[in-house]
Enzyme design. Structure first.
Site, PDB file in Angstrom:
ATOM      1  N   TRP A   1       1.030  -1.201  -0.185  1.00 26.71           N
ATOM      2  CA  TRP A   1       0.040   0.108   0.169  1.00 26.71           C
ATOM      3  C   TRP A   1       0.873   1.212  -0.141  1.00 26.71           C
ATOM      4  O   TRP A   1       0.844   2.112  -0.669  1.00 26.71           O
ATOM      5  CB  TRP A   1      -1.032  -0.003   1.041  1.00 26.71           C
ATOM      6  CG  TRP A   1      -2.210  -1.187   1.128  1.00 26.71           C
ATOM      7  CD1 TRP A   1      -2.095  -1.998   2.034  1.00 26.71           C
ATOM      8  CD2 TRP A   1      -3.237  -1.137   0.134  1.00 26.71           C
ATOM      9  NE1 TRP A   1      -3.327  -2.684   1.627  1.00 26.71           N
ATOM     10  CE2 TRP A   1      -3.811  -2.411   0.280  1.00 26.71           C
ATOM     11  CE3 TRP A   1      -3.342  -0.655  -1.127  1.00 26.71           C
ATOM     12  CZ2 TRP A   1      -4.833  -2.708  -0.377  1.00 26.71           C
ATOM     13  CZ3 TRP A   1      -4.354  -0.871  -1.882  1.00 26.71           C
ATOM     14  CH2 TRP A   1      -5.118  -2.219  -1.467  1.00 26.71           C
TER      15      TRP A   1
ATOM     16  N   ASP B   1      -1.347   7.158   6.229  1.00 32.49           N
ATOM     17  CA  ASP B   1      -2.694   6.281   5.805  1.00 32.49           C
ATOM     18  C   ASP B   1      -2.842   5.208   7.222  1.00 32.49           C
ATOM     19  O   ASP B   1      -2.142   4.438   7.342  1.00 32.49           O
ATOM     20  CB  ASP B   1      -2.157   5.328   4.592  1.00 32.49           C
ATOM     21  CG  ASP B   1      -3.023   4.397   4.379  1.00 32.49           C
ATOM     22  OD1 ASP B   1      -4.150   4.185   4.958  1.00 32.49           O
ATOM     23  OD2 ASP B   1      -2.833   3.655   3.403  1.00 32.49           O
TER      24      ASP B   1
ATOM     25  N   LYS C   1     -12.352  -1.167   7.007  1.00 28.88           N
ATOM     26  CA  LYS C   1     -11.596  -2.167   8.000  1.00 28.88           C
ATOM     27  C   LYS C   1     -11.860  -1.998   9.346  1.00 28.88           C
ATOM     28  O   LYS C   1     -11.609  -2.788  10.003  1.00 28.88           O
ATOM     29  CB  LYS C   1     -10.028  -1.977   7.639  1.00 28.88           C
ATOM     30  CG  LYS C   1      -9.651  -2.824   6.219  1.00 28.88           C
ATOM     31  CD  LYS C   1      -8.613  -2.245   5.535  1.00 28.88           C
ATOM     32  CE  LYS C   1      -8.493  -2.823   4.252  1.00 28.88           C
ATOM     33  NZ  LYS C   1      -7.841  -1.989   3.501  1.00 28.88           N
TER      34      LYS C   1
END
Ligand SMILES: *Cc1c(COP(=O)(O)O)cnc(C)c1O
Length: 361
Positions: free
Chosen positions: A100, A167, A191
């Site tokens: 990511w 993030d 999530k």
């Protein structure tokens, strides 16, 4: 029906109370006799939910007034380019702790120079690099606090000489965070705080409008900051249903005692599973102990039992475990222990691992 233990990595398990409210709201939102999927986002009932959702974010995370809180579409992946578009003048620094983070780097390069301060790619991201130096001539330093695929996590709020951008897709609301250490925090909701479809962005207002770059209307964060709270994230149609479920999820987090209590429960779940991985000679964890994530627990069969992976998967499936297959780039198993995953589910997985040890060893 047998009990299902949901360890999906995202989208993932949500609190039962949030699901129940969502089902009711689809039929009848706010006693209007109309479902939430069928209302205008300009109705007062909806404006109230938007304002309350922002308020819950502020309350749970302790977000000061000098930060704006936005709920946007496009996923965390859209923020990979929105962040540099809005914040980068010439150069940005990135910590590459997984795929990511690497994707965020790729998008940042469209806007200027990117310095990868450190990377753990050499060991397939099983650790978080340390002892690096953040360049003070960069416009911001970008980190990924939880590396969902590899099960590593930066579990503290670091001091940073330049604006810190994080993030937090997969560990937001899992622990108290000192928001004032960050210039910007973003992530996909799916999530820990809701279903897919909504992305949160928490940004210190003084960061805005300094890039010297002309931006498309939707890319410019300022577009989404309203004159009044009720106008925030309402420039275009917000992801109404996803935000509603997020609202209900945050209410649940508040009801169990907020982020301190959430963190205590999350630590207990993670410790329960890591202890079993350490005790059980058939399994071995992949992440280095000091960087282990409390959200995503990655493990494989130990060397001499490598061939039994499919057998364990079969038993786990039989016992109601869902979503424990590891990401293809790590292999083995990954149990995601997000907020709504219960200690009972973790204990059921541990029992399953012990049962496997008895019958297969
Ligand atoms: C899942 C995930 C993403 C991608 O989120 P999308 O909303 O699907 O774009 C980004 N970063 C991290 C850390 C993630 O876990």
């Amino acid at each position: 029906m047998k009990t299902i233990h949901n360890f999906n990595a995202g989208p993932c398990i949500l609190p039962e109370s949030a699901i129940e409210s969502a089902v009711e709201a689809i039929r009848n939102f706010d006693n209007t006799g109309i479902g939430i999927l069928e209302i205008s986002h300009r109705t007062p009932g909806w404006e109230r939910i938007m304002a309350e959702t922002e308020q819950l974010w502020r309350e749970l995370l302790g977000i000061p007034e000098e930060y704006a809180v936005l709920f946007l579409g496009g996923g965390a992946s859209t923020q990979f380019f929105n962040v540099p578009a809005n914040l980068m003048k010439k150069k940005a620094a990135y910590l590459q702790t997984g795929v990511w983070a690497k994707k965020a780097v790729k998008e940042a390069k469209f806007y200027g120079e990117v310095e990868i301060v450190a990377s753990s790619e050499d060991k397939n991201y099983v650790y978080v690099p340390k002892g690096y130096k953040v360049p003070t001539d960069a416009d911001y330093f970008h980190i990924t606090t939880n590396n969902t695929i590899y099960g590593t996590e930066i579990k503290y709020d670091m001091d940073c000489p330049i604006p810190l951008v994080a993030d937090m897709s997969s560990d937001i609301m899992s622990r108290p965070v000192d928001v004032t250490k960050y210039a910007l925090i973003y992530g996909g909701a799916q999530k820990n705080v809701g279903p897919a479809g909504v992305t949160f962005v928490i940004i210190r207002r003084d960061m805005l409008g300094n890039s010297g770059r002309e931006l498309q209307t939707m890319v410019d964060y300022r577009t989404h900051i309203g004159k009044e709270v009720k106008d925030n994230s309402m420039f275009n149609t917000p992801p109404v249903f996803s935000i509603f479920v997020m609202h209900e999820t945050l209410k649940w987090i508040k009801s169990i005692g907020g982020l301190k209590e959430m963190n205590r429960i999350n630590n207990e779940k993670a410790t329960t599973l890591y202890n079993e991985i350490e005790r059980n000679s058939m399994f071995v964890g992949t992440a280095v102990p000091e960087d282990r994530s409390i959200m995503n627990v990655c493990f494989v069969m130990s060397e001499q039992y490598r061939g039994k992976e499919a057998d364990f998967m079969a038993l786990a499936k039989e016992r109601g475990m869902v979503g424990i297959k590891g990401h293809r780039s790590v292999g083995g198993f990954r149990a995601s222990l997000y907020n709504a995953c219960s200690l009972e589910s973790v204990e059921a997985l541990v029992e399953c691992m012990q049962e496997f040890e008895r019958i297969k060893k």
